[in-house]
Structures are given as structure tokens and as C-alpha cells.
Design an enzyme around this catalytic site. Structure first.
Site, PDB file in Angstrom:
ATOM      1  N   ILE A 138      -0.336   6.002  17.809  1.00  0.00           N
ATOM      2  CA  ILE A 138      -1.572   6.609  17.992  1.00  0.00           C
ATOM      3  C   ILE A 138      -1.275   8.205  18.282  1.00  0.00           C
ATOM      4  O   ILE A 138      -0.331   8.643  19.172  1.00  0.00           O
ATOM      5  CB  ILE A 138      -2.385   6.261  19.204  1.00  0.00           C
ATOM      6  N   LYS A 139      -1.834   9.021  17.515  1.00  0.00           N
ATOM      7  CA  LYS A 139      -1.495  10.650  17.276  1.00  0.00           C
ATOM      8  C   LYS A 139      -2.656  11.170  18.525  1.00  0.00           C
ATOM      9  O   LYS A 139      -3.756  10.837  18.563  1.00  0.00           O
ATOM     10  CB  LYS A 139      -1.792  10.952  15.892  1.00  0.00           C
ATOM     11  N   ILE A 140      -1.928  12.080  19.264  1.00  0.00           N
ATOM     12  CA  ILE A 140      -2.505  12.734  20.221  1.00  0.00           C
ATOM     13  C   ILE A 140      -1.975  14.177  20.183  1.00  0.00           C
ATOM     14  O   ILE A 140      -0.986  14.471  20.160  1.00  0.00           O
ATOM     15  CB  ILE A 140      -2.267  12.289  21.693  1.00  0.00           C
TER      16      ILE A 140
END
Length: 358
Positions: A138-140
Site C-alpha cells: 500500500i502506497k502512503i
């Protein structure tokens, strides 16, 4: 020898900076895996915006979503996860072969949440649960609001690709967040083996100052930033604090080179591949750059220096030319977040439009 294997042999992973349903359906992604040593991929709102806008391959899925009463973001994440879970399955052999070091795909939380820590954490948990794939990041974003979200997501056991990093200082803040999340898991008696990569954007530096510095400094700033950051990575990963978490079963956070397509038509089309070859890193290549490297890439045995090379001297030259590196890093991160948000808004319009025509 295929040039892509040269990078693999020096210890660098090649990931594709793209995902479309057509790449999956026509076998192109599988060919990249089999023939060009591609072992992962990344996505972002801009990539999906172009993919969905310019292809009819999503129409059947959109109709299915509409029949279930879904709209807007819900439709997008269904489409994205359908693509990315298929891609994750193609990369699963690489994931298994490397014990989880390689073989990853990435999905970004809504960029509209970039300044909302609590909502980012909630979205990361929901998307990872929905994907049901161990090899999905998941990209944050690694901005001020994203840093605590990174820590909480890692503590929750969610693999994270930290995006929108532009400087050594921004990288160090993201690495600290990852480390705190792992340390908290160790203290709580949880398994500390939660993977993460930190994505440093390169070419946008050179685009930003293209008309503001002498010709001899063109296309050198991004590489200097990369060298300075790589030195910090090598020092950090060998520090006593990090060695302690390895001893408890944790993994080091890998550095990923993002935005490595060359924008200057007068520069080498493989500039950011040649100059960023380094062990235990990832280079995410657009398809055009991947093809160019496969055709005429050469290293001649040269990889990035672990001591930063001449980055301090080069950055001093930029300072003398009037470039405020620290201020520009903040500006680029803010602009990057805005570009993704703008692409997201456009993407929602594309989906709305397709909903009325499919």
C-alpha cells in the site's frame, strides 16, 4: 547478455512503472517477467487514469460494478485491485523465490487523503485486507501527515511503499517511521517481518531547475540527490539500532528509485538507469526506458558509491547557482501530491463518463 540481467547481477531489482489491463491480457507483462528480468511493478493515480481513459478493456468490469450499485472511488478500487491481484499472481514466483524481497505490486491510497493521517491509516488497512495478496504494497506519501500513518500501518502489519520522497531528509523521516513501527511490533511480541520500500523521485528535480542553471549542471541534480540519499541509506541500515531489529527477525527497508524516465531529449534515454545502479535497490522503469535499457544498456562495472561520491560538491554548485535544495524538496513533494490529486479527480470524471456509456 541481456542488459536487464546486468542490473539483476549487481543486486538491483527492475520493476515496471506501469500497469494496464491490456498489459495483462496481451501477455506483455508476462513477457517482461520472462525476458527482461522484471520482478515487480508500481502504480499511481496518473498511471491508472491513463490506463482506464484510453482502453475499453475495463468496460465489462465497470458494468459489473454498476450492477452492484457501486460508483466513483469504489469502482476504481475494484478495477485497480482486479489488475493488481492478477499482476501480483504473476510475480508470486519471484516473491516466493526471494523470500518476499521481490515480486511486489503497489496500490496507492486516495491522494485526496494526503493530509489526513487517520483516514490514510483506515484506507491502508481496508485496501490491504481487500486485496488478499501478501505481495501487495500500500502506497502512503512520505509527507508530514503521512509519516505517522506509515508507522501505524507498519505496526498493523501492512507492507508499505512510501511514495513522494524527494530528499535525504524526507527519506530519513520515512525510515524512522518504518523503524518505529517495527520496534513497536517487537515490543508487542508480534512478528517484525513487515516489508517496506522507500521511493525517491529523481527526474522531477532536473525538470524543476532545467532553465535555472548553467548547461553544465543540467540533469545532474537528481543524481546528486540520489547519491546523497544512498549514502544515508547505507549508513542507516548498518547502524546499531537497525542491526537490533534484524536480530529480532525484521527486514531492512529497501530504497526504490522512482521517476526514472528521462525528460530531456538531449540527454541519454538511460541516464537514470546507468547512474542509479546499486545493490539492494529497486529501479522502477517506464516501458520506454525498460526497452531502451534492454537494447543498449551498459554499466562497465560501475555502480553507485556508498560514500555519496561527489554529491556534496555537486550540490554545492547548485547552491552557488541559486538553487535552495531544501526548499525545492518541500516544493516538489507538495507539487507531487497535487499532481496525484489532480489525476485522481480526472480519473473520477473518466469513470463517471464511462459509467454512462458502457
Amino acid at each position: 547478455m541481456n542488459a536487464t540481467r546486468i542490473l539483476r547481477d549487481v543486486g538491483q531489482s527492475i520493476w515496471l512503472d506501469n500497469i494496464t489491463r491490456d498489459l495483462l491480457l496481451n501477455g506483455t507483462l508476462k513477457r517482461y517477467i520472462d525476458e527482461l528480468s522484471v520482478t515487480g511493478l508500481t502504480s499511481n493515480p496518473s498511471i491508472f487514469n491513463q490506463a482506464i481513459k484510453h482502453s475499453s478493456a475495463y468496460d465489462t468490469s465497470i458494468r459489473s460494478c454498476l450492477s452492484k450499485g457501486k460508483s466513483g472511488e469504489a469502482i476504481f478500487f475494484d478495477l485497480a485491485l482486479e489488475d493488481l491481484t492478477q499482476a501480483a499472481d504473476l510475480f508470486r514466483p519471484a516473491y516466493d523465490r526471494t523470500n518476499g524481497i521481490d515480486g511486489w505490486v503497489s496500490l496507492e491510497v486516495s491522494p485526496l487523503l494526503a493530509y489526513d493521517t487517520a483516514s490514510t491509516i483506515a484506507a491502508a488497512k481496508e485496501l490491504y485486507q481487500q486485496a488478499q495478496r501478501p505481495n501487495l504494497f500500500i502506497k502512503i506519501p512520505g509527507n508530514k501527515e503521512g509519516v505517522p500513518a506509515i508507522e501505524e500501518a507498519i505496526f498493523a502489519g501492512i507492507p508499505i511503499n512510501v511514495t513522494l520522497l524527494f530528499s535525504r531528509e524526507q527519506y530519513l523521516a520515512a525510515a524512522e517511521a518504518y523503524l518505529r513501527g517495527i520496534e513497536r511490533r517487537i515490543e508487542a511480541g508480534l512478528n517484525p517481518d513487515v516489508m517496506s520500500v522507500a521511493s525517491l523521485f529523481i527526474s522531477r528535480w532536473d525538470v524543476a531547475i532545467a532553465n535555472k542553471v548553467p548547461k553544465e549542471l543540467q540533469n545532474k541534480l537528481g543524481i546528486a540527490i540520489a547519491n546523497r540519499t544512498y549514502k544515508a541509506v547505507c549508513e542507516l541500515l548498518g547502524s546499531a539500532r537497525w542491526l537490533r531489529i534484524y536480530n529480532a527477525g525484521a527486514r531492512p527497508q529497501r530504497l526504490l528509485w522512482a521517476s526514472t524516465g528521462v525528460k530531456d531529449p538531449d540527454a541519454s534515454d538511460i541516464l537514470y538507469v546507468t547512474k542509479l545502479a546499486a545493490p539492494f535497490t529497486i529501479n522502477t522503469l517506464p516501458e520506454k526506458t525498460l526497452s531502451a535499457w534492454a537494447e543498449h544498456g551498459q554499466l562497465n562495472g560501475v555502480t553507485m558509491p556508498t560514500d555519496g561520491g561527489d554529491s556534496d560538491q555537486v550540490l554545492q554548485q547548485f547552491a552557488e547557482a541559486g538553487i535552495d535544495i531544501d526548499a525545492l524538496a518541500v516544493q516538489l513533494q507538495e507539487e507531487g501530491a497535487k499532481k496525484f490529486a489532480d489525476s485522481w479527480q480526472d480519473l473520477m470524471k473518466v469513470i463517471t463518463s464511462k459509467c454512462t456509456t458502457v
